[in-house]
Design a protein around this motif. Structure first.
Motif, PDB file in Angstrom:
ATOM      1  N   GLY A  31     -11.152  13.093   5.107  1.00  0.00           N
ATOM      2  CA  GLY A  31     -11.496  14.021   4.382  1.00  0.00           C
ATOM      3  C   GLY A  31     -10.841  14.140   2.973  1.00  0.00           C
ATOM      4  O   GLY A  31     -10.935  14.996   2.173  1.00  0.00           O
ATOM      5  N   PHE A  32     -10.140  12.765   2.699  1.00  0.00           N
ATOM      6  CA  PHE A  32      -9.672  12.907   1.314  1.00  0.00           C
ATOM      7  C   PHE A  32     -10.760  12.461   0.477  1.00  0.00           C
ATOM      8  O   PHE A  32     -11.885  11.995   0.413  1.00  0.00           O
ATOM      9  N   THR A  33     -10.200  12.449  -0.991  1.00  0.00           N
ATOM     10  CA  THR A  33     -11.090  12.023  -2.095  1.00  0.00           C
ATOM     11  C   THR A  33     -10.406  11.296  -2.961  1.00  0.00           C
ATOM     12  O   THR A  33      -9.087  11.254  -3.005  1.00  0.00           O
ATOM     13  N   GLY A  34     -10.983  10.482  -4.048  1.00  0.00           N
ATOM     14  CA  GLY A  34     -10.375   9.807  -4.993  1.00  0.00           C
ATOM     15  C   GLY A  34      -9.334   8.724  -4.295  1.00  0.00           C
ATOM     16  O   GLY A  34      -9.939   7.876  -3.427  1.00  0.00           O
ATOM     17  N   SER A  35      -8.340   8.424  -5.018  1.00  0.00           N
ATOM     18  CA  SER A  35      -7.389   7.153  -4.722  1.00  0.00           C
ATOM     19  C   SER A  35      -6.946   7.418  -3.476  1.00  0.00           C
ATOM     20  O   SER A  35      -6.453   6.696  -2.469  1.00  0.00           O
ATOM     21  N   ALA A  36      -6.615   8.952  -2.857  1.00  0.00           N
ATOM     22  CA  ALA A  36      -6.286   9.244  -1.577  1.00  0.00           C
ATOM     23  C   ALA A  36      -7.460   8.634  -0.430  1.00  0.00           C
ATOM     24  O   ALA A  36      -6.558   7.877   0.709  1.00  0.00           O
ATOM     25  N   ALA A  37      -8.425   8.682  -0.748  1.00  0.00           N
ATOM     26  CA  ALA A  37      -9.434   8.247   0.150  1.00  0.00           C
ATOM     27  C   ALA A  37      -9.410   6.674   0.193  1.00  0.00           C
ATOM     28  O   ALA A  37      -9.438   6.118   1.365  1.00  0.00           O
ATOM     29  N   VAL A  93       0.797  -1.003  -0.098  1.00  0.00           N
ATOM     30  CA  VAL A  93      -0.017  -0.228   0.100  1.00  0.00           C
ATOM     31  C   VAL A  93       0.990   1.380   0.191  1.00  0.00           C
ATOM     32  O   VAL A  93       0.506   2.114  -0.632  1.00  0.00           O
ATOM     33  N   PHE A  94       1.970   1.235   0.957  1.00  0.00           N
ATOM     34  CA  PHE A  94       2.624   2.591   0.706  1.00  0.00           C
ATOM     35  C   PHE A  94       3.381   2.543  -0.678  1.00  0.00           C
ATOM     36  O   PHE A  94       3.612   3.465  -1.094  1.00  0.00           O
ATOM     37  N   ASN A  95       3.849   1.312  -1.502  1.00  0.00           N
ATOM     38  CA  ASN A  95       4.522   1.701  -2.519  1.00  0.00           C
ATOM     39  C   ASN A  95       3.395   2.012  -3.595  1.00  0.00           C
ATOM     40  O   ASN A  95       3.925   2.921  -4.617  1.00  0.00           O
ATOM     41  N   ALA A  96       2.244   1.725  -3.465  1.00  0.00           N
ATOM     42  CA  ALA A  96       1.271   2.322  -4.464  1.00  0.00           C
ATOM     43  C   ALA A  96       1.150   3.779  -4.186  1.00  0.00           C
ATOM     44  O   ALA A  96       0.900   4.608  -5.059  1.00  0.00           O
ATOM     45  N   ILE A  97       0.832   4.228  -2.702  1.00  0.00           N
ATOM     46  CA  ILE A  97       0.738   5.606  -2.493  1.00  0.00           C
ATOM     47  C   ILE A  97       2.153   6.200  -3.147  1.00  0.00           C
ATOM     48  O   ILE A  97       1.807   7.408  -3.575  1.00  0.00           O
ATOM     49  N   GLY A  98       3.102   5.761  -2.987  1.00  0.00           N
ATOM     50  CA  GLY A  98       4.338   6.375  -3.511  1.00  0.00           C
ATOM     51  C   GLY A  98       4.445   6.579  -4.757  1.00  0.00           C
ATOM     52  O   GLY A  98       4.810   7.685  -5.435  1.00  0.00           O
TER      53      GLY A  98
END
Length: 448
Positions: free
Chosen positions: A411-417, A270-275
């Protein structure tokens, strides 16, 4: 003598794990080099399946056969796989199947050292030393994982065939191990080959299901487990009796492992995908952030024996669970805060992972007699592997489907959420595990 045997066993295990981490990092390059990029994932998938099976079998065999013989078989397999993999792929035309076969043989050999280490620590060390060496064991694993992550760029720049040779040095430890390990173990009864075969096949199909999500594999696994249940009730001398599974204290303890280790494989991907998607960083750059979490896990693993000795197993497990929970929840709210903040959350989570292993394994094995400790070690390894596989299957499915982009507590949207919610989903297992432990700990330790 036990301590003198544990050190070379640990080094052997670390070198084998480092080899595994190396191939996990470069398998796509290997697939391209051997002309089979579409099959590259099998280089890690098939050895991982074998690992899940042999973890249980080797630990359980420690109750029945000579640990010396087990180690000789393990190091022989490790050397055979290393030499075959290097020679076949360096001096001859490299082939995807020679790589896979060599890695399977290596993996089967490497795990003997880990399983025998845990059996020796459980059977032959006094209680105050057990938690210390359990902590050192998980620290060794985390150190090898950290080296593997940190060396990602370096490993892709060298000729990958040399990775096969990393564990060869372990042959120098064989005389020392033969001198210090006990020659006899367990009751001397005949090994229940049929029981091991049925249980091993059931475990193989269960692991395959979590790798490929083919429902017929899960069905076959369940049928084989039912057959195994019938078998141990009918057989005259099964390797594991129905009474083993009627031990309520052990059932409660093993459920903690299943719950606490469910998110174990999920944080890094998940960290890698966020990065990649949110911070626009390459995998090599992301690895420079996440590696600190593995280093923290190694430090806490090394110190866990001393910590548990001071505060006790109960406080140790609660502290570890709270660290894991804090890491996951903070990560859920730090998705948009940058890689440093997320890495700090990862350090908290893996600090909990490093601290947890020693007290939770000691708790589970403490519910069994010494004669059953090998099978306890095998069951613990199996529970950790299966639980982590279930967790990554759930998180991986949710990550690819992006089904949780419509809402966010942060309070995030899209992929961040979606990514923030994945961390919160992962935290549910830890919360449930902590609640179960707080309710059941008095019963678990009732006869201690």
């Amino acid at each position: 003598m036990a301590v003198k045997a544990l050190i070379p066993l640990l080094i052997t295990f670390i070198l084998g794990t480092l080899c595994l981490q190396g191939f996990n990092l470069v398998f796509t390059q290997v697939g391209k080099d051997v002309g089979a990029p579409a099959q590259a994932s099998l280089i890690t998938a098939l050895p991982s399946i074998v690992l899940g099976i042999v973890c249980f079998i080797y630990g359980s065999l420690g109750d029945f056969v000579s640990l010396k013989k087990l180690v000789v078989v393990g190091i022989t397999l490790l050397l055979a796989g290393s030499i075959f993999g290097f020679v076949a792929n360096f001096f001859f035309t490299a082939n995807i199947w020679t790589v896979i076969v060599a890695r399977i043989i290596q993996t089967a050999g490497e795990q003997v050292a880990g399983s025998v280490y845990l059996v020796v620590a459980t059977k032959y060390l006094k209680n105050s030393l057990k938690v210390v060496f359990f902590g050192i064991f998980t620290a060794g694993y985390q150190v090898s994982a950290a080296i593997g992550v940190f060396a990602a760029g370096f490993l892709t720049s060298i000729h990958w065939q040399y990775l096969f040779l990393i564990p060869v040095v372990t042959v120098i430890f064989l005389p020392l191990l033969l001198h210090n390990l006990p020659n006899k173990s367990g009751t001397g009864e005949k090994v229940d080959a049929l029981g091991f075969a049925i249980f091993g096949l059931a475990t193989a199909f269960l692991t395959l299901f979590f790798s490929y999500t083919a429902w017929w594999m899960l069905l076959v696994s369940l049928v084989l487990y039912v057959i195994f249940a019938v078998y141990i009730h009918k057989a005259s001398n099964p390797f594991i009796t129905p009474a083993f599974f009627h031990n309520k204290r052990w059932i409660m303890a093993i459920s903690l492992i299943l719950l606490f280790y469910l998110p174990n494989y999920s944080f890094s991907p998940v960290f890698n995908a966020i990065g990649s998607e949110i911070y626009h960083l390459g995998t090599q750059t992301v690895s420079l952030y996440i590696v600190w979490a593995f280093i923290v896990a190694a430090i806490f693993g090394t110190c866990s024996g001393w910590i548990v000795d001071k505060i006790g197993r109960k406080a140790g497990i609660i502290c570890a669970a709270l660290l894991q929970l804090a890491g996951l929840i903070i990560a859920a709210f730090c998705v948009m805060s940058g890689p440093v903040a997320l890495a700090c959350a990862g350090c908290l989570y893996y600090a909990g992972v490093g601290l947890l292993y020693s007290p939770v394994v000691d708790t589970a094995l403490g519910t069994l007699s010494k004669d059953e400790s090998g099978r306890g070690v095998g069951m613990n390894d199996l529970a950790m592997n299966v639980s982590g596989s279930v967790g990554i299957a759930i998180i991986g499915g949710l990550m690819s489907s992006k089904s949780m982009t419509g809402f966010s507590l942060a309070g995030f949207t899209g992929s961040a959420a979606n990514y923030g919610n994945l961390f919160l989903v992962a935290s549910i297992a830890t919360i449930v595990g902590l609640v179960v432990y707080l309710i059941c700990n008095k019963k678990i330790y009732a006869d201690a």
